[in-house]
Design a protein around this motif. Structure first.
Motif, short mmCIF file in Angstrom:
data_model
loop_
_atom_site.label_atom_id
_atom_site.label_comp_id
_atom_site.label_asym_id
_atom_site.label_seq_id
_atom_site.Cartn_x
_atom_site.Cartn_y
_atom_site.Cartn_z
N PHE A 49 -26.11 30.49 64.91
CA PHE A 49 -26.18 30.90 63.53
C PHE A 49 -24.84 31.46 63.10
O PHE A 49 -24.16 32.11 63.87
CB PHE A 49 -27.25 31.98 63.32
N SER A 50 -24.49 31.21 61.87
CA SER A 50 -23.33 31.82 61.25
C SER A 50 -23.85 32.57 60.03
O SER A 50 -24.23 31.96 59.02
CB SER A 50 -22.31 30.76 60.85
N VAL A 51 -23.92 33.89 60.14
CA VAL A 51 -24.46 34.73 59.07
C VAL A 51 -23.35 35.62 58.56
O VAL A 51 -22.87 36.50 59.27
CB VAL A 51 -25.65 35.60 59.58
N GLY A 52 -22.92 35.36 57.32
CA GLY A 52 -21.77 36.09 56.79
C GLY A 52 -20.54 35.72 57.61
O GLY A 52 -20.20 34.55 57.76
N TRP A 53 -19.88 36.70 58.17
CA TRP A 53 -18.72 36.43 59.02
C TRP A 53 -19.05 36.53 60.50
O TRP A 53 -18.16 36.41 61.35
CB TRP A 53 -17.58 37.39 58.66
N ARG A 54 -20.31 36.73 60.86
CA ARG A 54 -20.71 36.85 62.26
C ARG A 54 -21.34 35.55 62.75
O ARG A 54 -22.04 34.86 62.02
CB ARG A 54 -21.72 37.98 62.42
N ARG A 55 -21.12 35.27 64.03
CA ARG A 55 -21.72 34.10 64.66
C ARG A 55 -22.42 34.55 65.94
O ARG A 55 -21.88 35.33 66.71
CB ARG A 55 -20.66 33.06 65.00
N PHE A 56 -23.62 34.03 66.16
CA PHE A 56 -24.40 34.40 67.34
C PHE A 56 -25.43 33.32 67.60
O PHE A 56 -25.66 32.44 66.78
CB PHE A 56 -25.07 35.77 67.15
N GLY A 114 -31.11 39.19 65.00
CA GLY A 114 -29.67 39.05 64.82
C GLY A 114 -29.08 40.35 64.29
O GLY A 114 -29.73 41.40 64.28
N HIS A 115 -27.86 40.26 63.82
CA HIS A 115 -27.16 41.42 63.27
C HIS A 115 -27.72 41.76 61.90
O HIS A 115 -28.23 40.90 61.19
CB HIS A 115 -25.67 41.12 63.16
N GLN A 116 -27.60 43.03 61.51
CA GLN A 116 -28.06 43.45 60.19
C GLN A 116 -27.02 43.05 59.15
O GLN A 116 -25.84 43.35 59.29
CB GLN A 116 -28.28 44.95 60.16
N VAL A 117 -27.50 42.37 58.13
CA VAL A 117 -26.65 41.96 57.01
C VAL A 117 -27.40 42.26 55.72
O VAL A 117 -28.63 42.34 55.71
CB VAL A 117 -26.29 40.46 57.08
N PRO A 118 -26.70 42.43 54.61
CA PRO A 118 -27.41 42.68 53.35
C PRO A 118 -28.16 41.45 52.86
O PRO A 118 -27.83 40.32 53.26
CB PRO A 118 -26.28 43.06 52.38
N PRO A 119 -29.19 41.63 52.03
CA PRO A 119 -29.91 40.47 51.49
C PRO A 119 -28.99 39.54 50.70
O PRO A 119 -27.96 39.96 50.18
CB PRO A 119 -30.97 41.11 50.59
N ASN A 120 -29.37 38.28 50.61
CA ASN A 120 -28.63 37.21 49.93
C ASN A 120 -27.32 36.86 50.61
O ASN A 120 -26.42 36.30 49.98
CB ASN A 120 -28.40 37.52 48.45
#
Length: 113
Positions: free
Chosen positions: A1-8, A41-47
């Motif tokens: 997954f690539s969520v925002g600037w993080r990948r895991f 996964g890591h915590q990220v803000p909605p949207n």
């Protein structure tokens, strides 16, 4: 997954939301429809944008984009329900009640809440 600037890496559980607000488990992703993917996964803000990447093989360089979307909510305990099909033989039948035998294989199955 690539969520925002993080990948895991994570394993998603797919579900759809029905009219009652419950999230029903999906064994496979539906074709030409949207669904929810729940994963740790890591915590990220909605949207925040989400990109799911699938590696084709370990020896071949390259990847395949499997899914795109955005985050809806952050929740550490997200309930996904799964429909069970139980089969047994009726032993006693009353007007609105029936006793079914042979529905569970062990004592552990019917004690789980």
């Amino acid at each position: 997954f690539s969520v925002g600037w993080r990948r895991f890496q994570s394993i998603p559980v797919f579900s759809t939301e029905d009219q009652n607000g419950r999230h029903r488990y999906l064994k496979y992703t539906p074709e030409h429809m949207h669904c929810h993917a729940t994963f740790y996964g890591h915590q990220v803000p909605p949207n925040t944008g989400v990109l799911a990447i699938q590696r084709i093989s370990g020896n071949i360089p390259g990847f395949r984009i499997a899914a795109t979307g955005n985050t809806l909510e952050l929740n550490e305990s997200f309930d996904i329900v799964k429909k069970l099909k139980l089969v047994g033989t009726p032993t006693k039948i009353y007007k609105n009640t029936a006793f079914i035998s042979g529905m569970f294989n062990s004592d552990l199955e019917w004690r789980v809440k």
